[in-house]
Design a protein around this motif. Structure first.
Motif, PDB file in Angstrom:
ATOM      1  N   SER A 206       0.803  -1.227   0.000  1.00 15.91           N
ATOM      2  CA  SER A 206       0.000   0.000   0.000  1.00 15.91           C
ATOM      3  C   SER A 206       0.840   1.284   0.000  1.00 15.91           C
ATOM      4  CB  SER A 206      -0.953  -0.006   1.201  1.00 15.91           C
ATOM      5  OG  SER A 206      -1.710   1.180   1.242  1.00 15.91           O
ATOM      6  N   PRO A 207       1.824   1.436   0.901  1.00 15.74           N
ATOM      7  CA  PRO A 207       2.625   2.671   0.858  1.00 15.74           C
ATOM      8  C   PRO A 207       3.443   2.814  -0.417  1.00 15.74           C
ATOM      9  CG  PRO A 207       3.536   1.110   2.447  1.00 15.74           C
ATOM     10  CD  PRO A 207       2.207   0.582   2.038  1.00 15.74           C
ATOM     11  N   VAL A 208       3.820   1.693  -1.016  1.00 20.01           N
ATOM     12  CA  VAL A 208       4.540   1.754  -2.296  1.00 20.01           C
ATOM     13  C   VAL A 208       3.624   2.324  -3.371  1.00 20.01           C
ATOM     14  CG1 VAL A 208       5.731   0.416  -4.062  1.00 20.01           C
ATOM     15  CG2 VAL A 208       5.997  -0.199  -1.648  1.00 20.01           C
ATOM     16  N   VAL A 212       4.146   5.887  -5.424  1.00 16.96           N
ATOM     17  CA  VAL A 212       4.146   5.961  -6.883  1.00 16.96           C
ATOM     18  C   VAL A 212       3.056   6.927  -7.361  1.00 16.96           C
ATOM     19  CG1 VAL A 212       3.732   4.664  -9.007  1.00 16.96           C
ATOM     20  CG2 VAL A 212       5.115   3.654  -7.178  1.00 16.96           C
ATOM     21  N   PHE A 213       1.916   6.855  -6.741  1.00 10.18           N
ATOM     22  CA  PHE A 213       0.803   7.751  -7.066  1.00 10.18           C
ATOM     23  C   PHE A 213       1.209   9.219  -6.867  1.00 10.18           C
ATOM     24  CE2 PHE A 213      -3.805   8.969  -5.737  1.00 10.18           C
ATOM     25  CZ  PHE A 213      -4.004   9.587  -6.959  1.00 10.18           C
ATOM     26  N   SER A 275     -11.913  -8.424 -11.587  1.00 15.38           N
ATOM     27  CA  SER A 275     -10.998  -7.453 -10.991  1.00 15.38           C
ATOM     28  C   SER A 275     -11.078  -6.100 -11.693  1.00 15.38           C
ATOM     29  CB  SER A 275      -9.566  -7.989 -11.024  1.00 15.38           C
ATOM     30  OG  SER A 275      -9.460  -9.164 -10.236  1.00 15.38           O
ATOM     31  N   VAL A 276     -11.278  -6.124 -13.010  1.00 15.21           N
ATOM     32  CA  VAL A 276     -11.484  -4.865 -13.738  1.00 15.21           C
ATOM     33  C   VAL A 276     -12.727  -4.164 -13.220  1.00 15.21           C
ATOM     34  CG1 VAL A 276     -12.113  -3.876 -15.975  1.00 15.21           C
ATOM     35  CG2 VAL A 276     -10.270  -5.555 -15.831  1.00 15.21           C
ATOM     36  N   LEU A 277     -13.819  -4.901 -13.067  1.00 10.28           N
ATOM     37  CA  LEU A 277     -15.065  -4.329 -12.574  1.00 10.28           C
ATOM     38  C   LEU A 277     -14.902  -3.836 -11.142  1.00 10.28           C
ATOM     39  CD1 LEU A 277     -18.016  -3.757 -13.242  1.00 10.28           C
ATOM     40  CD2 LEU A 277     -18.590  -6.023 -12.349  1.00 10.28           C
ATOM     41  N   PHE A 278     -14.233  -4.621 -10.307  1.00  7.59           N
ATOM     42  CA  PHE A 278     -14.011  -4.252  -8.910  1.00  7.59           C
ATOM     43  C   PHE A 278     -13.225  -2.945  -8.810  1.00  7.59           C
ATOM     44  CE2 PHE A 278     -11.306  -4.290  -5.125  1.00  7.59           C
ATOM     45  CZ  PHE A 278     -12.238  -4.486  -4.115  1.00  7.59           C
ATOM     46  N   ALA A 279     -12.138  -2.838  -9.539  1.00  2.00           N
ATOM     47  CA  ALA A 279     -11.322  -1.625  -9.489  1.00  2.00           C
ATOM     48  C   ALA A 279     -12.094  -0.423 -10.013  1.00  2.00           C
ATOM     49  CB  ALA A 279     -10.032  -1.824 -10.286  1.00  2.00           C
ATOM     50  N   PRO A 287      -8.880   8.604 -12.161  1.00  5.46           N
ATOM     51  CA  PRO A 287      -8.023   7.882 -13.126  1.00  5.46           C
ATOM     52  C   PRO A 287      -6.584   7.787 -12.624  1.00  5.46           C
ATOM     53  CG  PRO A 287      -8.291  10.126 -13.839  1.00  5.46           C
ATOM     54  CD  PRO A 287      -9.138   9.991 -12.596  1.00  5.46           C
ATOM     55  N   SER A 288      -6.408   7.112 -11.511  1.00  5.38           N
ATOM     56  CA  SER A 288      -5.100   7.069 -10.861  1.00  5.38           C
ATOM     57  C   SER A 288      -4.456   5.696 -10.954  1.00  5.38           C
ATOM     58  CB  SER A 288      -5.235   7.459  -9.379  1.00  5.38           C
ATOM     59  OG  SER A 288      -5.923   6.447  -8.661  1.00  5.38           O
ATOM     60  N   VAL A 289      -3.153   5.652 -10.680  1.00  3.95           N
ATOM     61  CA  VAL A 289      -2.431   4.373 -10.678  1.00  3.95           C
ATOM     62  C   VAL A 289      -2.887   3.484  -9.527  1.00  3.95           C
ATOM     63  CG1 VAL A 289      -0.392   5.322 -11.829  1.00  3.95           C
ATOM     64  CG2 VAL A 289      -0.537   5.389  -9.332  1.00  3.95           C
ATOM     65  N   ILE A 290      -3.616   4.053  -8.572  1.00  2.00           N
ATOM     66  CA  ILE A 290      -4.146   3.262  -7.471  1.00  2.00           C
ATOM     67  C   ILE A 290      -5.103   2.186  -7.994  1.00  2.00           C
ATOM     68  CG2 ILE A 290      -5.612   3.361  -5.402  1.00  2.00           C
ATOM     69  CD1 ILE A 290      -2.826   4.355  -4.919  1.00  2.00           C
ATOM     70  N   LEU A 291      -5.714   2.443  -9.130  1.00  2.26           N
ATOM     71  CA  LEU A 291      -6.628   1.445  -9.699  1.00  2.26           C
ATOM     72  C   LEU A 291      -5.883   0.158 -10.057  1.00  2.26           C
ATOM     73  CD1 LEU A 291      -8.914   3.636 -12.002  1.00  2.26           C
ATOM     74  CD2 LEU A 291      -9.335   2.853  -9.656  1.00  2.26           C
ATOM     75  N   ILE A 292      -4.621   0.286 -10.429  1.00  2.00           N
ATOM     76  CA  ILE A 292      -3.805  -0.913 -10.702  1.00  2.00           C
ATOM     77  C   ILE A 292      -3.615  -1.702  -9.415  1.00  2.00           C
ATOM     78  CG2 ILE A 292      -1.559  -1.746 -11.509  1.00  2.00           C
ATOM     79  CD1 ILE A 292      -1.362   0.772 -13.222  1.00  2.00           C
ATOM     80  N   TYR A 293      -3.335  -0.974  -8.338  1.00  2.00           N
ATOM     81  CA  TYR A 293      -3.184  -1.603  -7.029  1.00  2.00           C
ATOM     82  C   TYR A 293      -4.486  -2.312  -6.630  1.00  2.00           C
ATOM     83  CZ  TYR A 293      -2.871  -1.811  -1.907  1.00  2.00           C
ATOM     84  OH  TYR A 293      -2.887  -2.215  -0.598  1.00  2.00           O
ATOM     85  N   LEU A 294      -5.635  -1.663  -6.863  1.00  2.00           N
ATOM     86  CA  LEU A 294      -6.924  -2.272  -6.534  1.00  2.00           C
ATOM     87  C   LEU A 294      -7.192  -3.511  -7.389  1.00  2.00           C
ATOM     88  CD1 LEU A 294      -9.137   0.915  -6.083  1.00  2.00           C
ATOM     89  CD2 LEU A 294      -8.305  -0.629  -4.302  1.00  2.00           C
ATOM     90  N   PHE A 295      -6.753  -3.457  -8.651  1.00  2.00           N
ATOM     91  CA  PHE A 295      -6.879  -4.643  -9.515  1.00  2.00           C
ATOM     92  C   PHE A 295      -6.089  -5.806  -8.924  1.00  2.00           C
ATOM     93  CE2 PHE A 295      -5.308  -7.413 -12.836  1.00  2.00           C
ATOM     94  CZ  PHE A 295      -6.439  -7.676 -13.593  1.00  2.00           C
TER      95      PHE A 295
END
Length: 334
Positions: A206-208, A212-213, A275-279, A287-295
């Motif tokens: 999470s902190p990583v 990055v975000f 996972s796409v739907l979940f994120a 529209p953040s890179v956090i969505l990749i983390y959520l995926f």
């Protein structure tokens, strides 16, 4: 008002899901479901065309920013065309020109159609139009107000309703069979250990992801941070209040999301699409890179569901959410 509208929408989708289960054994119900989905897809496409006309005429320019209108327009057009395309396999099956496969089965057909509709007409528009949406207050993201028990209930209960209806409670399965289909069962020691490992890994990552975000999208990071603090912050709470709030978020969100995404949807759509739907459901991150983390988080929970059960993924999700609130409160970390 948002809670009521969420429940109404959930009951409507739940009704469609029960209809789809009934359509598995009734040709008339299958044909009528196909006609309804075809009509709704065409209506969605028509709305997209009307938005094109509105955009060209500039009629809504003084009300809604042009970028948001364009996103809504593209979302409606894509969803309408895709929805019509999804109607082809069931039509061939109904006409007897194809034996039909997994994708033409009424519950799967409906799940795919809902995936397309929700993804393109709501989630991607909300994410890509994050700046305009939050500034207009056009979507209830809760900015300026901490999440309340009523808000959590109004958000997560519809997920449970859609999930249990989607797997056919009362139509195809009784309560015990429904819970089994959703993946709820005993939590084994191996499952508990796997859930604990997931939580440790997710908290370490999470902190990583946050770092990055911040580096890649500093301005968006600031806005998302402000919104997240408003929604999930524990400032001014006593320790007991913070614990109760963390459990509310942890257990409430995990119950709704795991029951729907991992319990009902994943066995149909698989881990990647789920996972796409979940994120994409997490509009508050824009529209953040956090969505990749959520995926990745969703994929990890999906693996727990696949190799153990939904009880395991629920335990991991609830623990992760709860600790994500409590660690900053008690340790003072950002």
């Amino acid at each position: 008002m948002t809670t009521v509208s969420n429940l109404i929408a959930a009951l409507m989708v739940g009704g469609l899901a029960l209809w789809a289960q009934w359509a598995r054994k009734s040709r008339a119900a299958e044909i009528s479901l196909w006609v309804l989905i075809l009509a709704l897809s065409f209506l969605t496409l028509l709305v997209g065309v009307l938005l094109v006309v509105t955009s060209v005429s500039g009629a809504a320019a003084s009300i809604v920013p042009g970028r948001l209108i364009r996103l809504e327009t593209i979302g409606m057009l894509v969803a309408g065309v895709a929805g019509l395309g999804l109607c082809v396999p069931p039509l061939l099956k109904i006409l007897g020109r194809s034996r039909g496969g997994k994708w033409s089965e009424p519950p799967v057909f409906l799940a795919l159609w809902l995936f397309v509709m929700v993804l393109f007409t709501n989630n991607l528009v909300g994410i890509l139009g994050f700046e305009q949406v939050t500034s207009l207050g056009a979507r209830s993201l809760g900015e300026g107000a901490r999440l309340s028990p009523t808000t959590v209930l109004g958000t997560e209960l519809p997920f449970v309703i859609v999930a249990v209806c989607g797997v056919g409670l009362g139509v195809r399965r009784n309560l015990r069979q429904t819970l089994a289909r959703l993946g709820y069962g005993n939590l084994s020691l191996r499952g508990l250990a796997a859930a604990a490992l997931f939580v440790v890994a997710a908290l370490a990552l999470s902190p990583v992801a946050d770092r990055v975000f911040t580096l890649l999208q500093p301005e968006l990071s600031r806005r998302v941070g402000h919104l997240s603090t408003s929604l999930f912050g524990t400032g001014g709470m006593s320790p007991s209040q913070a614990v109760l709030f963390a459990l509310l978020l942890g257990v409430g969100a995990a119950l709704g999301e795991e029951t729907l995404f991992r319990g009902a949807v994943q066995p149909v759509l698989g881990i990647p699409l789920t996972s796409v739907l979940f994120a994409s459901m997490h509009l508050e991150y824009g529209p953040s890179v956090i969505l990749i983390y959520l995926f990745l988080i969703s994929a990890g929970l999906g693996l727990l569901r696949r190799h153990f059960n939904t009880t395991t993924s629920f335990t991991a999700h609830a623990a992760y959410n709860t600790l994500s609130v409590l660690i900053p409160y008690f340790l003072g970390s950002p």
